[in-house]
Write an enzyme that holds these catalytic residues in place. Structure first.
Site, PDB file in Angstrom:
ATOM      1  N   LYS A 111       0.817  -1.203   0.000  1.00 19.63           N
ATOM      2  CA  LYS A 111       0.000   0.000   0.000  1.00 19.63           C
ATOM      3  C   LYS A 111       0.863   1.270   0.000  1.00 19.63           C
ATOM      4  O   LYS A 111       0.447   2.308  -0.478  1.00 19.63           O
ATOM      5  CB  LYS A 111      -0.938   0.036   1.212  1.00 19.63           C
ATOM      6  CG  LYS A 111      -1.840  -1.175   1.376  1.00 19.63           C
ATOM      7  CD  LYS A 111      -2.853  -1.298   0.248  1.00 19.63           C
ATOM      8  CE  LYS A 111      -3.939  -2.314   0.571  1.00 19.63           C
ATOM      9  NZ  LYS A 111      -3.473  -3.702   0.664  1.00 19.63           N
TER      10      LYS A 111
HETATM   11  C1  LIG Z   1      -4.064  -4.816   0.151  1.00 17.97           C
HETATM   12  C2  LIG Z   1      -3.225  -6.025   0.102  1.00 17.97           C
HETATM   13  C3  LIG Z   1      -3.472  -7.030  -0.838  1.00 17.97           C
HETATM   14  C4  LIG Z   1      -4.641  -6.984  -1.793  1.00 17.97           C
HETATM   15  O1  LIG Z   1      -4.478  -5.989  -2.773  1.00 17.97           O
HETATM   16  P1  LIG Z   1      -5.753  -5.480  -3.584  1.00 17.97           P
HETATM   17  O2  LIG Z   1      -5.243  -4.342  -4.394  1.00 17.97           O
HETATM   18  O3  LIG Z   1      -6.767  -5.073  -2.577  1.00 17.97           O
HETATM   19  O4  LIG Z   1      -6.217  -6.627  -4.416  1.00 17.97           O
HETATM   20  C5  LIG Z   1      -2.624  -8.121  -0.856  1.00 17.97           C
HETATM   21  N1  LIG Z   1      -1.604  -8.230   0.023  1.00 17.97           N
HETATM   22  C6  LIG Z   1      -1.352  -7.283   0.934  1.00 17.97           C
HETATM   23  C7  LIG Z   1      -0.222  -7.477   1.888  1.00 17.97           C
HETATM   24  C8  LIG Z   1      -2.133  -6.140   1.004  1.00 17.97           C
HETATM   25  O5  LIG Z   1      -1.865  -5.210   1.924  1.00 17.97           O
END
Ligand SMILES: *Cc1c(COP(=O)(O)O)cnc(C)c1O
Length: 494
Positions: A111
């Site tokens: 993120k």
């Molecule tokens: C948010 C997240 C995901 C999923 O990503 P999306 O864009 O919501 O599909 C996968 N792994 C981690 C560690 C995340 O923080």
């Protein structure tokens, strides 16, 4: 020039900066570019560029109302020493695949890739659009978004950030990271409910016109840092292009050689960014969508039916414990032939009956995607076997992807070189990771586990973990899922 329309047809066109400020379109739809631009530079040229330079080339066509100076300023402020490596998103090779490590930012999860730039894009957008109100960022999190958004917005002038998380649905380290957040414009709230409850609550607040009016009267307006914001999606396209360019530069692939991409998926934002990269001209063959036991997307790709009516499973990959993948709406809109009316109909069905079915013609257009899933047991086994075979330790989200890739390869015999999106540092999920490697670690407390992980992987404990060992808890508000709007009003004093 790229402008944005709602996937449900209401309103627009708006500029990129307006779309970033609004987050969600007025009719509840998501903003979508009127066309997907192609890469402006050849992959060979891109392979000679830094992450920041690639970021500019990839993002500029999407954010066409930002000046060169504005966008370069945002990029410079985002991708700096907050990341613990100059490469920003390095690749590691293990057991027949390239792991694209997207966890070298401030909160050690992917993120950070988008949330370190979003506040700068948003503040710039506010300035460009002569906004006088303070921007209140409202975010529902399954764990990682919350902390990354808090870190990105903390002490950014002209903003406040409120984060809702499921009280018993995030890892202890994730929770500790959030409730120790500093910054007097930050507010963290646990809710009695799951992630979907938190996300629905936030959507409801966004749609509440009366509250919107009250906010405006008091000099506030909402925006969203969730992955539905186009300002999250666009920065995520960058690292796929960058990864490909790096493989090209190192001679690991030939010019124009197709690669597969595997993405551990929850809200469908990360994999959608890879799909956008493909549509910009990046030679991606298959997009492999990996789910955990909440395998709504696996079922969808297999049957054409999206059905959220099922039990919600708490897994060791909580950031993927999602039954409504919000960003999928953008793909649905696209495969409906950019038909907003058709998309709106399906989304209405989703909200009333929890399911919808796409037409065979639409399903035909999904042939670039492959859906797979991993059980909890398979996920743990994948962590253990990768460690035993290569000494490389991955987190449970990445392990879901790794496992699905192995199963995909067994099934299809596809030998195309493959990039796996590695979305979190194993240090963020130390307990699950260490338990997968050796049940003997189960009795240890969290920070002792981190020390053990460091000894066993040879990777230093990241600052994001060291920093919270002794940090005081600064947020302890917990509420019911139907009290979220009241909590917001109380915090803002309105
Ligand atoms: C948010 C997240 C995901 C999923 O990503 P999306 O864009 O919501 O599909 C996968 N792994 C981690 C560690 C995340 O923080």
């Amino acid at each position: 020039m790229v402008n944005y329309f709602s996937t449900r047809g209401g309103g627009g066109p708006v500029s990129a900066s307006e779309a970033i400020l609004k987050g969600l379109a007025d009719d509840g739809g998501l903003f979508f570019p009127d066309h997907i631009p192609t890469l402006t530079k050849s992959l060979k040229e891109l392979s000679g560029m830094s992450y920041q330079e690639v970021a500019y080339e990839v993002m500029q066509p999407f954010l066409s109302d930002y000046t060169e100076e504005e966008l370069k300023g945002c990029i410079k402020n985002a991708y700096d020493s907050k990341f613990d490596t100059e490469a920003i998103a390095p690749l590691a090779y293990a057991d027949g695949a390239y792991y694209l490590e997207l966890f070298h930012g401030a909160t050690i999860a992917f993120k950070d890739m988008a949330l370190s730039i979003l506040p700068h894009l948003m503040i710039t957008a506010a300035r460009k659009n002569h906004i006088k109100n303070d921007i209140v960022i409202l975010t529902a999190t399954s764990g990682d978004t919350g902390k990354a958004a808090l870190a990105g917005f903390a002490d950014v002038k002209g903003t406040k950030i409120i984060v809702f998380y499921p009280k018993n649905g995030v890892s202890p380290i994730q929770e500790k990271q959030m409730v120790t957040q500093k910054g007097d414009n930050t507010f963290v709230v646990g809710i009695h409910g799951n992630f979907d409850d938190a996300q629905n609550g936030v959507k409801k607040i966004f749609g509440d016109r009366e509250l919107g009016k009250l906010m405006d009267d008091n000099g506030y307006q909402f925006s969203s840092a969730n992955s539905i914001n186009i300002g999250r999606l666009v920065p995520q396209i960058v690292y796929y292009v960058y990864a490909y360019a790096q493989l090209l530069k190192e001679g690991k692939i030939a010019d124009s050689e197709p690669v597969n991409v595997v993405v551990p998926t929850g809200n469908f934002g990360n994999i959608l960014a890879a799909y956008f990269a493909k549509n910009m001209g990046l030679p991606i063959a298959k997009l492999i969508c990996a789910s955990n036991e909440n395998k709504v997307l696996f079922d969808f790709f297999r049957t054409g039916v999206y059905d959220r009516n099922r039990d919600f499973v708490l897994t060791s990959s909580p950031s993927m414990d999602i039954l409504i993948s919000s960003n999928l709406e953008r793909l649905i809109y696209l495969i409906a032939g950019s038909d907003a009316e058709k998309n709106r109909e399906l989304m209405m069905q989703l909200s009333t009956s929890g399911k919808y079915e796409i037409t065979p013609e639409m399903q035909e257009k999904l042939h670039d995607f492959y859906g797979g899933y991993a059980t909890e047991e398979e996920t743990a086994k994948t962590i253990a076997s990768l460690y035993e075979n290569c000494g490389y330790v991955i987190d449970p989200h990445t392990a879901v992807a790794s496992c699905v890739y192995r199963k995909y390869k067994e099934q299809t015999k596809d030998e195309t070189k493959t990039i796996i999106a590695s979305t979190a540092s194993p240090y963020k999920f130390t307990r699950s990771v260490m338990s997968a490697i050796d049940k003997g670690f189960d009795g240890l407390e969290d920070f002792a586990l981190a020390d053990k992980l460091s000894a066993l992987s040879g990777v230093k404990i990241p600052e994001a973990i060291e920093g919270i060992r002794t940090a005081p808890v600064l947020h302890d508000t917990v509420c019911e899922k139907d009290q979220m709007a009241d909590v917001v009003k109380k915090y803002l004093g309105i």
